[in-house]
Design an enzyme around this catalytic site. Structure first.
Site, PDB file in Angstrom:
ATOM      1  CG  HIS A 145      46.121  39.047 -14.962  1.00 54.78           C
ATOM      2  ND1 HIS A 145      45.082  39.824 -15.420  1.00 54.78           N
ATOM      3  CD2 HIS A 145      46.924  39.864 -14.237  1.00 54.78           C
ATOM      4  CE1 HIS A 145      45.259  41.074 -14.994  1.00 54.78           C
ATOM      5  NE2 HIS A 145      46.361  41.120 -14.281  1.00 54.78           N
ATOM      6  CG  HIS A 176      45.370  45.475 -14.830  1.00 56.69           C
ATOM      7  ND1 HIS A 176      46.355  45.720 -15.770  1.00 56.69           N
ATOM      8  CD2 HIS A 176      45.927  44.676 -13.893  1.00 56.69           C
ATOM      9  CE1 HIS A 176      47.463  45.107 -15.396  1.00 56.69           C
ATOM     10  NE2 HIS A 176      47.228  44.475 -14.282  1.00 56.69           N
TER      11      HIS A 176
END
Length: 333
Positions: free
Chosen positions: A57, A219
């Protein structure tokens, strides 16, 4: 799979080594515990601010370690929570005697592991407080969470709370501001493509050439619905209106508007999204008091974006504007 890596097994470690080599004046990396710590930690008398989560991320969270933001970050494997020992090592590294504040995204593994680490730290005499961010309006529950997912507000909260902690505020004041920021922010995202986790080697999900996913998680979790590709103006309506309505924003209010890229979206497209968001907010007589546009909480190379709106007050703006010096975010220094 085409990626600029040496092997899936070493990608997180080697990325951390790269960060350490490029930013020695800002951070240090403890490879044994796999944590990123601000270079001058622990700062005596300052609340240590710690966050973390799965890698993939970036720049969240390691890119936000430094003056005015996080004191430490705990990167797990890609899309995998850090373990309690990692988190405990981070809290020990930043404990300057004023306690430690944890910023936890609402994913089941993150919540359990940070809570376990907090118990271990408290047993060692470290005072710990925390906030769980849960700003995603797309879905109430997901594959990874009970309740709403923690997404874009996490970045804004890390900056605002980090600014307050840098001023020497006590732990209870830091916790109170964090709670208020979390309550006043909402987010929603979308994807044009999936991402590919290096260890898996294939896309997480499949989207047709003329399809997009509305309400995805960071995700690659599925969102509210899969629909036909549409112009940016229509996409922003699909994202912004649920955020505005869930937050209950009214005419005359002020927001911090955050347009975030998911990793594979060029800045020119993000500014088209920002234009449409500004149009919608102006039409509702809501003022953009501050903004952030760029890829700050990503999902590897996923193409897409998310929109976060934070209802702001003078205190939040003061600490948003406060100096920050990290690898990924810096101003006022």
């Amino acid at each position: 799979m085409k990626k600029l890596i040496n092997s899936p097994e070493t990608v997180v470690k080697e990325a951390l080594e790269g960060m350490a080599a490029m930013h020695p004046e800002l951070i240090r990396v403890d490879l044994e515990n796999q944590i990123v710590v601000r270079a001058d930690a622990p700062v005596r008398g300052k609340v240590g601010v710690v966050s973390g989560g799965g890698s993939g991320h970036e720049p969240m969270h390691g890119g936000f370690v430094g003056r005015g933001m996080l004191d430490a970050a705990c990167p797990g494997a890609i899309f995998t929570s850090p373990v309690p020992d990692q988190i405990l090592a981070a809290m020990r590294a930043v404990n300057g005697g004023a306690g430690v504040f944890q910023i936890i995204k609402n994913y089941t593994g993150d919540v359990l592991n940070f809570e376990m680490a907090a118990e271990l730290a408290q047993a060692e005499g470290i005072e710990v407080a925390s906030v769980i961010t849960n700003d995603d309006v797309a879905v109430q529950d997901s594959l990874y969470t009970a309740g709403r997912r923690g997404v874009g507000v996490t970045v804004l909260l890390e900056k605002i709370v980090g600014g307050l902690a840098e001023s020497g505020a006590p732990l209870e004041q830091v916790a109170a501001l964090a709670k208020r920021v979390n309550e006043q922010g909402r987010s929603m995202g979308m994807a044009l493509t999936s991402c590919t986790v290096p260890a898996k080697g294939t896309p997480t999900f499949e989207l047709g050439e003329d399809e997009m996913e509305i309400g995805i998680g960071i995700h690659g979790e599925p969102g509210r619905r899969r629909v036909k590709l549409a112009p940016a103006a229509d996409i922003v309506e699909m994202l912004a209106n649920p955020v505005i309505e869930d937050l209950g924003l009214k005419a005359g209010e002020r927001v911090l508007a955050f347009v975030n890229g998911m990793g594979g979206t060029p800045l020119i497209e993000l500014y088209v999204v920002a234009r449409e968001l500004a149009r919608i907010l102006k039409g509702r007589n809501i003022t953009i008091a501050r903004s952030l546009v760029g890829s700050y909480i990503t999902s590897l190379e996923m193409a897409g974006c998310s929109i976060t709106l934070l209802r702001v007050d003078d205190e939040m703006l003061r600490y948003w504007d406060a100096p920050v010096l990290t690898p990924a975010l810096r101003w006022g220094v």
